[in-house]
Design a protein around this motif. Sequence first.
Motif, short mmCIF file in Angstrom:
data_model
loop_
_atom_site.label_atom_id
_atom_site.label_comp_id
_atom_site.label_asym_id
_atom_site.label_seq_id
_atom_site.Cartn_x
_atom_site.Cartn_y
_atom_site.Cartn_z
N GLU A 185 0.82 -1.21 0.00
CA GLU A 185 0.00 0.00 0.00
C GLU A 185 0.85 1.26 0.00
O GLU A 185 0.40 2.32 -0.43
N PHE A 186 2.08 1.16 0.50
CA PHE A 186 2.92 2.35 0.66
C PHE A 186 4.16 2.32 -0.23
O PHE A 186 4.97 3.24 -0.19
N LEU A 187 4.30 1.26 -1.04
CA LEU A 187 5.51 1.11 -1.85
C LEU A 187 5.10 0.91 -3.29
O LEU A 187 5.20 -0.20 -3.84
N PRO A 188 4.62 1.97 -3.95
CA PRO A 188 4.04 1.82 -5.29
C PRO A 188 5.07 1.80 -6.40
O PRO A 188 4.70 1.64 -7.57
N TYR A 189 6.36 1.98 -6.08
CA TYR A 189 7.34 2.18 -7.15
C TYR A 189 7.85 0.85 -7.68
O TYR A 189 8.62 0.15 -7.03
N GLY A 190 7.41 0.46 -8.87
CA GLY A 190 7.87 -0.77 -9.51
C GLY A 190 7.15 -1.99 -8.98
O GLY A 190 6.48 -1.94 -7.95
N PRO A 191 7.28 -3.13 -9.67
CA PRO A 191 6.60 -4.36 -9.24
C PRO A 191 7.22 -4.91 -7.96
O PRO A 191 8.43 -5.15 -7.88
N LEU A 192 6.40 -5.07 -6.93
CA LEU A 192 6.84 -5.62 -5.65
C LEU A 192 6.63 -7.13 -5.68
O LEU A 192 5.50 -7.60 -5.65
N LEU A 193 7.73 -7.89 -5.73
CA LEU A 193 7.61 -9.34 -5.84
C LEU A 193 7.40 -10.01 -4.49
O LEU A 193 6.65 -10.97 -4.38
N SER A 194 8.08 -9.51 -3.46
CA SER A 194 7.95 -10.18 -2.17
C SER A 194 8.38 -9.27 -1.03
O SER A 194 9.14 -8.32 -1.21
N VAL A 195 7.84 -9.57 0.15
CA VAL A 195 8.28 -8.98 1.41
C VAL A 195 8.58 -10.16 2.33
O VAL A 195 7.79 -11.11 2.41
N ASP A 196 9.74 -10.13 2.99
CA ASP A 196 10.12 -11.29 3.79
C ASP A 196 10.91 -10.84 5.01
O ASP A 196 11.47 -9.73 5.05
#
Length: 395
Positions: A185-196
């Motif tokens: 929701e807060f990281l719109p820059y570029g495709p976000l593949l994963s958060v880990d």
Amino acid sequence: MTTTPGPLTRPLTQQGIRRRNLSLVLHAVAAHGPLSRATVAGRVGLTRAAVSSLVDELIRTGLLIELGREQSGTVGRPGSALALAPNGPVGIGAEVGVDHLTVCAVDLHGKVRARATVEGSNRGREAEPVLKELTELLRQVTDAVKAEGLRPAGTAVAVPGLVARDTHTVVRAPNLGWTDVDVSEFLPYGPLLSVDNEANLGALAELWLGGDPAPQDFVHVSVEIGIGAAVVIEGRLLRGTHGYAGELGHVPVRPEGPPCPCGGRGCLEQYAGEEAVLRAAGLTAGTRPVDLLATRAAEGDPAVRRALRAAGSALGVALAGAVNLLDPQAIVLGGALSRLAPWLLPSLERELTRRTTESARPTLTVSRLGSDGPLLGAAHSVVRAVLDDPAAYGH
């Protein structure tokens, strides 16, 4: 080269087989190139005709290039040497630390092509301004690699907290003060593949980059403000049912000890975390507390050395339980431990010796990646995604 599917595995479609074979070829060139088509065919177990067709597709999609005739010295007509395209995809890795934000870009060769860092405490800050700041770093790094003709393939983010499995949601990050934060929701820059979790990505970096050969069964321990751990079994990360496996920092080593931000008491972090060691040594945290501890310990400061011995003992108690439960081949110490290992290891090893069976005792190693492990693990997870499915990342 094909494999027989297991009883619960659906057979691959023709398209699935081709995607897998594209991956085999790209992996071979990335790991061993430049290579001729014939050499690739020998390495991956496919016919030369099949490999030639796959290579043509990878060249068309901008992932491979031909360098010219290979002078191999072998009998017969030399083939064209294949190499990774110099302007191919890059993986973007980002790390949200308690005291820093960092972004880097890694190409398919594994080389870091750009990097940006902001130092400063993120403890207690709302997620939105922190992630806006991270977005600006992402923009800087992305612009830098685009200026070199490289193509960002996606972003992976490392965070010091629990991340719900197969989501972008940080369920709890006690040392940041975050609860139920959807990073997307807060990281719109570029495709976000994963958060880990940062320890998970540090362990994957160790598996992929840590040595030759890297251990396939190990516990990776990372100490910064908090303490994280990750478990790799047979070359695969153990995530647990909810994705929370490896919360070593919140294993109680003294059940009636001081309260912890997680809600428990006597957790390992209260004895071996960065702030706990500083407190025990009578020091106040600065901008680079690990550097301060390492410098004071190297100078022979008795209070710092005593605090580090106590931290090592607490780590040994917690890790002995992990060793007895999991029987790992190795324990890898990363993060701040890579700087402080000379003063932590003796007491840590003593506890392991006291509390584990000699025949099952793992080797203790210090990661050569140090505090960069989570960041590199994030970037390389995107690189691996490209190598594993090149059809999804061509022009």
